[in-house]
Design a protein around this motif. Sequence first.
Motif, PDB file in Angstrom:
ATOM      1  N   THR A   1      -4.585   7.163  -1.530  1.00  0.00           N
ATOM      2  CA  THR A   1      -4.030   5.862  -1.157  1.00  0.00           C
ATOM      3  C   THR A   1      -4.115   4.914  -2.355  1.00  0.00           C
ATOM      4  OG1 THR A   1      -6.157   5.117  -0.300  1.00  0.00           O
ATOM      5  CG2 THR A   1      -4.611   6.078   1.289  1.00  0.00           C
TER       6      THR A   1
ATOM      7  N   LEU B   1      -0.342   0.652   9.124  1.00  0.00           N
ATOM      8  CA  LEU B   1      -0.946  -0.334   8.239  1.00  0.00           C
ATOM      9  C   LEU B   1      -1.799  -1.252   9.104  1.00  0.00           C
ATOM     10  CD1 LEU B   1      -1.105  -1.418   5.291  1.00  0.00           C
ATOM     11  CD2 LEU B   1       0.564  -3.146   6.008  1.00  0.00           C
TER      12      LEU B   1
ATOM     13  N   PHE C   1      -6.592  -4.467   4.097  1.00  0.00           N
ATOM     14  CA  PHE C   1      -5.486  -3.619   4.528  1.00  0.00           C
ATOM     15  C   PHE C   1      -5.923  -2.152   4.447  1.00  0.00           C
ATOM     16  CE2 PHE C   1      -1.718  -6.493   4.418  1.00  0.00           C
ATOM     17  CZ  PHE C   1      -2.348  -7.637   3.961  1.00  0.00           C
ATOM     18  N   THR C   2      -5.516  -1.378   5.444  1.00  0.00           N
ATOM     19  CA  THR C   2      -5.780   0.052   5.436  1.00  0.00           C
ATOM     20  C   THR C   2      -4.518   0.800   5.822  1.00  0.00           C
ATOM     21  OG1 THR C   2      -8.091  -0.297   6.068  1.00  0.00           O
ATOM     22  CG2 THR C   2      -7.195   1.924   6.331  1.00  0.00           C
TER      23      THR C   2
ATOM     24  N   TYR D   1      -3.541   0.634  -3.242  1.00  0.00           N
ATOM     25  CA  TYR D   1      -3.341  -0.698  -2.672  1.00  0.00           C
ATOM     26  C   TYR D   1      -3.030  -1.700  -3.773  1.00  0.00           C
ATOM     27  CZ  TYR D   1      -5.514   1.157   1.548  1.00  0.00           C
ATOM     28  OH  TYR D   1      -5.804   1.895   2.666  1.00  0.00           O
TER      29      TYR D   1
ATOM     30  N   SER E   1      -4.230  -6.622  -1.556  1.00  0.00           N
ATOM     31  CA  SER E   1      -4.364  -5.935  -0.277  1.00  0.00           C
ATOM     32  C   SER E   1      -5.709  -5.232  -0.115  1.00  0.00           C
ATOM     33  CB  SER E   1      -3.253  -4.894  -0.121  1.00  0.00           C
ATOM     34  OG  SER E   1      -1.981  -5.484  -0.273  1.00  0.00           O
ATOM     35  N   LYS E   2      -6.432  -5.087  -1.182  1.00  0.00           N
ATOM     36  CA  LYS E   2      -7.695  -4.348  -1.117  1.00  0.00           C
ATOM     37  C   LYS E   2      -8.703  -5.080  -0.242  1.00  0.00           C
ATOM     38  CE  LYS E   2      -7.076  -2.228  -5.655  1.00  0.00           C
ATOM     39  NZ  LYS E   2      -7.548  -2.160  -7.059  1.00  0.00           N
TER      40      LYS E   2
ATOM     41  N   ALA F   1       0.843  -1.199   0.000  1.00  0.00           N
ATOM     42  CA  ALA F   1       0.000   0.000   0.000  1.00  0.00           C
ATOM     43  C   ALA F   1       0.877   1.248   0.000  1.00  0.00           C
ATOM     44  CB  ALA F   1      -0.928   0.004   1.206  1.00  0.00           C
TER      45      ALA F   1
END
Length: 117
Positions: free
Chosen positions: A58, A81, A68-69, A60, A64-65, A49
């Motif tokens: 942002t 993360l 993950f943030t 990704y 990771s979508k 990311a």
Amino acid sequence: QVELVESGGGLVQPGGSLTLSCSLFGRTFSNFAMGWFRQAPGKEREFVAHISWGGASTVYADDSKGRFTISRDNAKNTVYLQINTLKFEDTGTYYCNAADRSGEIYWGQGTQVTVSS
């Protein structure tokens, strides 16, 4: 001299959550775009990311979508993360990456995440 220090890794059960942190020292944090990469055992380092200087944008990796943030707190010189619903395949070393406005790139030492039951 830029120093990146990651933290927050550890041993987590599948389905759990974890928040990694990376703090930047030595220069003004808001002048850096930040990213997270990871390297699984026996594999190459891969992009996870990215977040822009101010945090408005942002990006990704496809894998990771959804779970993950990435976020940042410029007042604390820290990028985060958050990883939800951890899977065995999330195991690896997670690296923080910083890119300044001239394109110079810096790396942290990494923090280990192990997903195991």
